[in-house]
Every structure is written in C-alpha cells, then in structure tokens.
Design a protein around this motif. Structure first.
Motif, PDB file in Angstrom:
ATOM      1  N   MET A 172       0.816  -1.210   0.000  1.00 30.20           N
ATOM      2  CA  MET A 172       0.000   0.000   0.000  1.00 30.20           C
ATOM      3  C   MET A 172       0.849   1.260   0.000  1.00 30.20           C
ATOM      4  N   PHE A 173       2.052   1.190   0.543  1.00 32.45           N
ATOM      5  CA  PHE A 173       2.957   2.339   0.486  1.00 32.45           C
ATOM      6  C   PHE A 173       3.302   2.673  -0.963  1.00 32.45           C
ATOM      7  N   VAL A 174       3.669   1.648  -1.738  1.00 27.33           N
ATOM      8  CA  VAL A 174       4.020   1.857  -3.146  1.00 27.33           C
ATOM      9  C   VAL A 174       2.823   2.414  -3.915  1.00 27.33           C
ATOM     10  N   ILE A 175       1.664   1.795  -3.710  1.00 28.62           N
ATOM     11  CA  ILE A 175       0.454   2.264  -4.396  1.00 28.62           C
ATOM     12  C   ILE A 175       0.125   3.695  -3.982  1.00 28.62           C
ATOM     13  N   GLY A 176       0.261   4.002  -2.696  1.00 26.19           N
ATOM     14  CA  GLY A 176      -0.068   5.329  -2.192  1.00 26.19           C
ATOM     15  C   GLY A 176       0.843   6.421  -2.702  1.00 26.19           C
ATOM     16  N   ALA A 197      -6.895   7.666   9.717  1.00 22.58           N
ATOM     17  CA  ALA A 197      -6.365   8.491   8.627  1.00 22.58           C
ATOM     18  C   ALA A 197      -7.081   8.161   7.319  1.00 22.58           C
ATOM     19  N   ASN A 198      -7.361   6.887   7.082  1.00 17.97           N
ATOM     20  CA  ASN A 198      -8.086   6.480   5.868  1.00 17.97           C
ATOM     21  C   ASN A 198      -9.451   7.133   5.792  1.00 17.97           C
ATOM     22  N   ILE A 199     -10.147   7.148   6.918  1.00 21.36           N
ATOM     23  CA  ILE A 199     -11.475   7.763   6.954  1.00 21.36           C
ATOM     24  C   ILE A 199     -11.383   9.256   6.642  1.00 21.36           C
ATOM     25  N   ALA A 200     -10.364   9.905   7.201  1.00 15.50           N
ATOM     26  CA  ALA A 200     -10.182  11.340   6.958  1.00 15.50           C
ATOM     27  C   ALA A 200      -9.903  11.619   5.484  1.00 15.50           C
ATOM     28  N   VAL A 201      -9.068  10.798   4.860  1.00 14.43           N
ATOM     29  CA  VAL A 201      -8.751  10.986   3.436  1.00 14.43           C
ATOM     30  C   VAL A 201      -9.991  10.737   2.581  1.00 14.43           C
ATOM     31  N   PRO A 231      -5.294  18.622  -5.969  1.00 13.47           N
ATOM     32  CA  PRO A 231      -5.650  17.248  -5.632  1.00 13.47           C
ATOM     33  C   PRO A 231      -6.854  16.739  -6.431  1.00 13.47           C
ATOM     34  N   VAL A 232      -6.803  15.464  -6.784  1.00 15.52           N
ATOM     35  CA  VAL A 232      -7.872  14.832  -7.557  1.00 15.52           C
ATOM     36  C   VAL A 232      -8.738  14.006  -6.603  1.00 15.52           C
ATOM     37  N   GLY A 233      -9.974  14.422  -6.438  1.00 17.08           N
ATOM     38  CA  GLY A 233     -10.866  13.774  -5.484  1.00 17.08           C
ATOM     39  C   GLY A 233     -11.086  12.300  -5.743  1.00 17.08           C
ATOM     40  N   ALA A 234     -11.225  11.913  -7.016  1.00 14.03           N
ATOM     41  CA  ALA A 234     -11.484  10.509  -7.347  1.00 14.03           C
ATOM     42  C   ALA A 234     -10.323   9.611  -6.932  1.00 14.03           C
ATOM     43  N   VAL A 235      -9.095  10.106  -7.110  1.00 16.38           N
ATOM     44  CA  VAL A 235      -7.913   9.339  -6.708  1.00 16.38           C
ATOM     45  C   VAL A 235      -7.885   9.183  -5.194  1.00 16.38           C
ATOM     46  N   MET A 236      -8.212  10.252  -4.482  1.00 18.98           N
ATOM     47  CA  MET A 236      -8.228  10.211  -3.023  1.00 18.98           C
ATOM     48  C   MET A 236      -9.250   9.184  -2.521  1.00 18.98           C
ATOM     49  N   LEU A 237     -10.421   9.175  -3.137  1.00 13.74           N
ATOM     50  CA  LEU A 237     -11.459   8.240  -2.725  1.00 13.74           C
ATOM     51  C   LEU A 237     -11.039   6.787  -2.987  1.00 13.74           C
ATOM     52  N   ALA A 238     -10.514   6.539  -4.176  1.00 11.24           N
ATOM     53  CA  ALA A 238     -10.135   5.178  -4.556  1.00 11.24           C
ATOM     54  C   ALA A 238      -9.059   4.632  -3.620  1.00 11.24           C
ATOM     55  N   TYR A 239      -8.033   5.441  -3.360  1.00 12.77           N
ATOM     56  CA  TYR A 239      -6.944   4.972  -2.506  1.00 12.77           C
ATOM     57  C   TYR A 239      -7.417   4.773  -1.074  1.00 12.77           C
ATOM     58  N   SER A 240      -8.220   5.702  -0.562  1.00  9.95           N
ATOM     59  CA  SER A 240      -8.655   5.610   0.830  1.00  9.95           C
ATOM     60  C   SER A 240      -9.521   4.375   1.061  1.00  9.95           C
ATOM     61  N   ILE A 241     -10.345   4.002   0.094  1.00 13.95           N
ATOM     62  CA  ILE A 241     -11.190   2.813   0.235  1.00 13.95           C
ATOM     63  C   ILE A 241     -10.336   1.555   0.290  1.00 13.95           C
TER      64      ILE A 241
END
Length: 204
Positions: free
Chosen positions: A33-37, A155-159, A109-119
């Motif tokens: 997840m670090f690499v993906i993030g 942190a995931n929930i916040a993102v 920042p791109v909202g869709a990317v933030m949502l996808a990664y946080s989920i």
C-alpha cells in the motif's frame, strides 16, 4: 507435571507462531500500500494520500521491528517500540512540513484518486487491525503495532471524507487540512507508543 508443562510450551509456541504470521501479513500489505499510495499521491497531487502512504511505510518499519523482536528479550522489544515511536515522530514532522510547502507552492488534488486509494487502504488496514486486535494488550512491541494500525484506519477515513469534499465541491484546501491533521495525529500516536515503552521499562 511434565504433560502440563508440555501443553503450556506448545500453547506459547502456537501463540508466537500466530503473532509472527500476523506481523508478516501486515508487513507485506503495508509495503504494497505504500508503493500504491506514493504513486497515487503524486499522480493525484494529494497531500492526504501521500501522508497516508508514508504512514504505511512507517507501519511497515514498525512491523519489521516487531518481527525482529520475537526472538529477542524484553530490552529489545522495548527498544523496538521506542524506534517505532521515533520513526513516527519524524514522519509526523515530515507530513506537517510537506503540507506547509504545498500551502505556498500550491496543488491540485484529484478527489477521485483520493477516494479510490482511501477505500483500498481502509480495507487493508481494517483487516490488519482485526488480526492485531487480540494482541492490543500483549507485549509492548505488539501493542505498538496495534496503535500504528489504529491510527491508519482513522487516517483512511479522513482521506475518504476529504476526497469526497474535493470531488463534489472542488474545495482543494481540505486536502491540506487533512494532511496536516494526519501529521498531528501521527505525532500523538508516537508519544503514546513512547510512553508505553517507557512505562514497560519502569515496571520491568
């Protein structure tokens, strides 16, 4: 007496093996997840995602230290927890510094990317947290691992929330605010881990 002792030794060995397996799974998942993030954070220009990804790397370091602590004595385990706390201090300070830098430099920042990664990140961290839950009152190095993962879930929930706000409203400053909040929370968790390690040393 011999049978009782053999049974006890077998149980301890089994518990230790399960702890090792749990930490190994957590280590692999967090490194992934670090690499993906990092890729998602830079591509999506999100401080929140980058902060979350760096938090994953810190957790991976904590899990690696916990893995090394299994075959060591109490002194090493306390030091492993202290190292974890120290790494978290550096990470939290780094996140805050990056937020300040982006405040002046600017970001989109791109909202869709933030949502996808946080989920995805939330699913991974929740799974790890559930596995670590049984050890949250165990030895100090396992408690430190549990605390790190608990911080990640929040942190995931916040993102996720900030990503939704950015996507729907276009208000991008919320990403910086979340990144800053994650940085402060990481520092809080670092202090808690260091206190746990010092308290263990005082009672040992």
């Amino acid at each position: 007496m011999g049978d009782a002792m053999g049974c006890e030794c077998s149980r301890v060995s089994s518990d230790s093996a399960e702890e090792r397996k749990t930490i190994k799974v957590a280590l692999v998942l967090n490194l992934t997840m670090f690499v993906i993030g990092i890729v998602a954070g830079w591509a999506g220009q999100s401080t929140g995602v980058l902060s979350d990804a760096l938090d994953m790397l810190t957790d991976a370091a904590a899990y690696a230290l916990a893995w090394m602590a299994f075959s060591r004595g109490l002194a090493f385990k306390k030091n492993a927890a202290r190292w974890t706390g120290g790494i978290l201090v550096l990470l939290g300070a780094g996140i805050v510094a990056e937020v300040i830098r982006r405040w002046y430099v600017g970001s989109e920042p791109v909202g869709a990317v933030m949502l996808a990664y946080s989920i995805l990140s939330f699913a991974v961290n929740l799974y790890v947290l559930m596995r670590l839950g049984k050890y949250r009152r165990g030895e100090v190095h396992m408690r430190a691992s549990y605390i790190c993962t608990r911080a990640d879930v929040l942190a995931n929930i916040a993102v996720f929330v900030s990503g939704g706000i950015v996507l729907v409203t276009g208000i991008r400053v919320v990403d910086l605010l979340v990144g800053f909040a994650i940085g402060l929370y990481v520092l809080k968790e670092a202090i808690e881990i260091l206190r746990e390690a010092n308290s263990e040393g005082a009672t040992a």
